[in-house]
Write an enzyme that holds these catalytic residues in place. Sequence first.
Site, short mmCIF file in Angstrom:
data_model
loop_
_atom_site.label_atom_id
_atom_site.label_comp_id
_atom_site.label_asym_id
_atom_site.label_seq_id
_atom_site.Cartn_x
_atom_site.Cartn_y
_atom_site.Cartn_z
N LYS A 13 0.63 -0.82 -0.19
CA LYS A 13 -0.22 0.44 -0.11
C LYS A 13 1.23 1.60 -0.27
O LYS A 13 1.10 2.57 -0.76
CB LYS A 13 -1.13 -0.26 0.85
N ARG A 88 -9.21 0.08 10.22
CA ARG A 88 -8.48 -1.35 10.81
C ARG A 88 -9.96 -2.49 11.03
O ARG A 88 -9.86 -3.48 11.48
CB ARG A 88 -8.03 -1.38 11.65
N ARG A 127 12.49 -6.18 4.93
CA ARG A 127 11.78 -4.35 4.80
C ARG A 127 12.69 -4.16 5.92
O ARG A 127 13.17 -3.97 7.05
CB ARG A 127 11.35 -4.16 5.20
N ARG A 161 11.87 -0.83 11.36
CA ARG A 161 10.45 -1.04 13.10
C ARG A 161 10.74 -2.24 13.49
O ARG A 161 10.65 -3.66 13.34
CB ARG A 161 9.52 -1.43 11.62
N ARG A 172 0.14 -9.15 14.34
CA ARG A 172 -0.95 -7.81 13.40
C ARG A 172 -1.59 -8.55 12.11
O ARG A 172 -2.56 -7.92 12.10
CB ARG A 172 0.20 -6.86 13.00
P1 AMP Z 1 0.95 0.21 10.48
O1 AMP Z 1 1.95 1.28 9.20
O2 AMP Z 1 -0.19 0.41 9.22
O3 AMP Z 1 1.56 -1.27 10.05
O4 AMP Z 1 0.52 0.96 11.81
C1 AMP Z 1 1.64 0.31 12.71
C2 AMP Z 1 0.56 0.17 14.28
O5 AMP Z 1 0.35 1.51 14.12
C3 AMP Z 1 -0.05 -0.63 13.89
O6 AMP Z 1 0.25 -1.80 14.93
C4 AMP Z 1 -1.48 0.07 15.48
O7 AMP Z 1 -1.01 -0.62 16.52
C5 AMP Z 1 -1.45 1.01 15.13
N1 AMP Z 1 -2.06 1.72 14.12
C6 AMP Z 1 -2.43 2.03 12.45
N2 AMP Z 1 -3.19 2.69 12.05
C7 AMP Z 1 -4.23 2.23 13.30
C8 AMP Z 1 -5.50 1.92 13.16
N3 AMP Z 1 -6.16 2.38 12.51
N4 AMP Z 1 -6.48 1.88 14.72
C9 AMP Z 1 -5.71 1.85 15.57
N5 AMP Z 1 -4.45 1.47 15.61
C10 AMP Z 1 -3.57 1.48 14.16
#
Ligand code: AMP
Length: 215
Positions: A13, A88, A127, A161, A172
């Site tokens: 994405k 989410r 990554r 990360r 996740r």
């Molecule tokens: P991402 O970079 O999208 O993989 O997000 C990393 C982390 O940020 C996730 O594992 C959640 O802990 C938090 N996070 C991101 N987007 C959301 C969301 N819409 N609602 C709640 N937590 C989020």
Amino acid sequence: MNLIFLGPPGSGKGTQSLYIKEEYGINPISTGEMLRKEIEKGTEVSKEIKKYLSQGVLVPEKTILRLLAKEISKEVYVKGFLLDGFPRNLNQAKLLEKLINKINKKINKVFNFEVNEDVLLKRISGRYSCSICNATYNKYFKDTLKNGICDFCGSETFKKREDDEEEIFKSRIKIYEQNNKEIVEYYSKKYLIVSINAILSPDIIFQNIKKELTT
Ligand code: AMP
């Protein structure tokens, strides 16, 4: 034009968001990125946010919605926004609808990136990014041209990360799968969903997205 990208971590994405920005001038809002920036501020709230991120679980709705409402009303999104990482779950999808109704906007399309778990694990565990300019790489698919030197800024320091570690990643993915089905159903009923085969190369995926945006 306001868009949503749905897809598990590592489904590409982020890469497609950059293409969209370049082609259409639509700025992405990655909620994960937004939260990581908030953590860097080192406030009381950021300590709490960090706790959730390092465990790979969702940040409470109240916190993320407050940050998102502030972000989405910024001038840079007048041409539109591309949400990556939000909603989410079904409740977030409903809250998002309320939020964007308030600012007289609507969602035009929702792209659902589909890719199997084995490919994802490689994409995620491989990554890493440059600590200085944030250019992204993958040790299996797209390494630096010269070993250990960033192609863009020449830096020799890189970062990974914390939540990309295998066990956290699996947690996740599990959360993602539980919730994504009902979000897809929600937007299907509104005729907004487009399925994207995210195993294809980034260029082909982008061609497919562009076709959808012109119809
Ligand atoms: P991402 O970079 O999208 O993989 O997000 C990393 C982390 O940020 C996730 O594992 C959640 O802990 C938090 N996070 C991101 N987007 C959301 C969301 N819409 N609602 C709640 N937590 C989020």
